[in-house]
Design a protein around this motif. Structure first.
Motif, PDB file in Angstrom:
ATOM      1  N   VAL A  69      -8.543  19.238  -8.360  1.00 29.74           N
ATOM      2  CA  VAL A  69      -9.377  18.486  -9.298  1.00 29.74           C
ATOM      3  C   VAL A  69     -10.857  18.470  -8.922  1.00 29.74           C
ATOM      4  N   ASP A  70     -11.203  18.887  -7.713  1.00 29.20           N
ATOM      5  CA  ASP A  70     -12.601  18.900  -7.287  1.00 29.20           C
ATOM      6  C   ASP A  70     -13.358  19.975  -8.071  1.00 29.20           C
ATOM      7  N   GLU A  71     -14.314  19.548  -8.904  1.00 32.44           N
ATOM      8  CA  GLU A  71     -15.015  20.476  -9.790  1.00 32.44           C
ATOM      9  C   GLU A  71     -15.771  21.560  -9.029  1.00 32.44           C
ATOM     10  N   ARG A  72     -16.137  21.279  -7.782  1.00 29.36           N
ATOM     11  CA  ARG A  72     -16.865  22.276  -6.987  1.00 29.36           C
ATOM     12  C   ARG A  72     -16.006  23.509  -6.730  1.00 29.36           C
ATOM     13  N   PHE A  73     -14.687  23.349  -6.810  1.00 26.53           N
ATOM     14  CA  PHE A  73     -13.776  24.455  -6.511  1.00 26.53           C
ATOM     15  C   PHE A  73     -12.996  24.909  -7.733  1.00 26.53           C
ATOM     16  N   LEU A  74     -13.511  24.576  -8.905  1.00 26.67           N
ATOM     17  CA  LEU A  74     -12.887  25.033 -10.136  1.00 26.67           C
ATOM     18  C   LEU A  74     -13.747  26.112 -10.783  1.00 26.67           C
ATOM     19  N   ILE A  75     -13.120  27.161 -11.238  1.00 20.97           N
ATOM     20  CA  ILE A  75     -13.819  28.301 -11.837  1.00 20.97           C
ATOM     21  C   ILE A  75     -13.387  28.435 -13.297  1.00 20.97           C
ATOM     22  N   ALA A  76     -14.382  28.601 -14.170  1.00 23.75           N
ATOM     23  CA  ALA A  76     -14.092  28.837 -15.583  1.00 23.75           C
ATOM     24  C   ALA A  76     -13.759  30.317 -15.756  1.00 23.75           C
ATOM     25  N   SER A  77     -12.487  30.614 -15.749  1.00 24.07           N
ATOM     26  CA  SER A  77     -12.035  32.002 -15.780  1.00 24.07           C
ATOM     27  C   SER A  77     -11.764  32.439 -17.215  1.00 24.07           C
TER      28      SER A  77
END
Length: 307
Positions: A202-210
């Motif tokens: 859930v940490d947005e820093r580690f989420l990628i818009a793929s």
């Protein structure tokens, strides 16, 4: 704010090819409210591509409303015969256009504490909207804020020089994806799903818009269509981006036979995993399966051996 519908008119190409453009004034009660040098935001509606609507350009009024008849070159942008009809129009000078970075999506505006009350979000069928003063101020601040963020990234000309120079095709894609990852595309995905679709990070820093169908293979609308996206953590994004995993129409994971058991354990994937895949996403996922997914099952191996 003026709206265009890409279902009937090629808004993107028209704005891209012209410094000065004409826009219809269908809400004629605004006739006496429009003045020279008024700033006008241009809104592209979703058309047939849900999630692509939003503000893509800022313009200014350079002529007062007047009756106009299009010439035949205008028909190149229309998907109907409406270009033939005389209409009341305003001439605009295009000041800024934002295709990806800085694009203000409808989904992002729905999350804004003030701008979520914009009339265009509630009455979506008009062509012309008069902004309330408080909305105009907030929208200008949001546009300027997006512009400030863009200046911290690569300038578009620098980007072209970099791509034309020393980097490989793979590196080009990585640079482009890094820019898009901070753009309205990721914001739009976060408004729908706030965690990795596979593992739940859930940490947005580690989420990628793929992108499901890659950015380089998509048109402008597909690049911004939230249905063409998945939020993934770095591990799962890399596997998906390279085609080592994909999903069937029901959302069940497909894993390449080229990955051994230890690799699957290390990268946290297994055959029981499943995502919620919407109907609107299925066409993009089919493209991914047909063009990127690297599966070497026994049928494929036997076929290669025979050939």
């Amino acid at each position: 704010m003026f709206q265009g519908n890409p279902q009937f008119f090629d808004v993107d190409t028209y704005i891209k090819k012209h410094k000065y453009i004409w826009w219809s004034l269908r809400q004629e009660h605004f006739l006496d409210r429009i003045e020279l040098d008024d700033e006008v935001f241009l809104w592209r509606s979703d058309g047939n591509n849900r999630g692509t609507g939003g503000i893509l350009a800022k313009t200014r009024v350079v002529s007062l409303p007047a009756e106009r008849i299009n010439d035949e070159t205008t028909q190149n942008y229309w998907y109907t015969d409406e270009w033939k009809n005389p209409y009341l129009a305003v001439k605009l000078e295009v000041l800024q256009v934002r295709w990806e970075d800085g694009f203000i999506s409808r989904l992002a505006l729905l999350e804004h504490p003030v701008l979520k009350r914009l009339l265009i979000l509630r009455q979506r069928t008009q062509t012309n909207y008069l902004l309330l003063p408080e909305h105009a101020i907030e929208l200008q601040n949001l546009w300027n804020s997006s512009n400030s963020n863009m200046q911290n990234e690569l300038d578009s000309n620098d980007m072209e020089n970099l791509i034309d120079g020393e980097v490989t095709e793979t590196e080009q894609e990585q640079v482009i994806k890094s820019r898009i990852g901070q753009s309205a595309f990721k914001k739009a995905l976060l408004a729908i799903e706030k965690k990795c679709n596979l593992c739940g990070v859930v940490d947005e820093r580690f989420l990628i818009a793929s992108h499901i169908k890659p950015w380089s293979q998509s048109n402008n609308q597909e690049r911004l269509d939230v249905n063409n996206g998945l939020l993934l953590c770095p591990n799962h994004d890399s596997l998906f981006d390279k085609g080592y995993i994909s999903f069937d129409d029901g959302g069940t994971i497909l894993i390449s036979d080229s990955l051994d058991v230890a690799t699957k354990v290390f990268l946290n994937i297994n055959e029981t995993m499943k995502i919620d895949l919407k109907v609107e996403q299925q066409k993009y996922m089919k493209w991914h399966r047909d063009n990127l997914f690297k599966i070497m099952n026994n049928t494929t191996i036997n076929k290669l051996a025979i050939e």
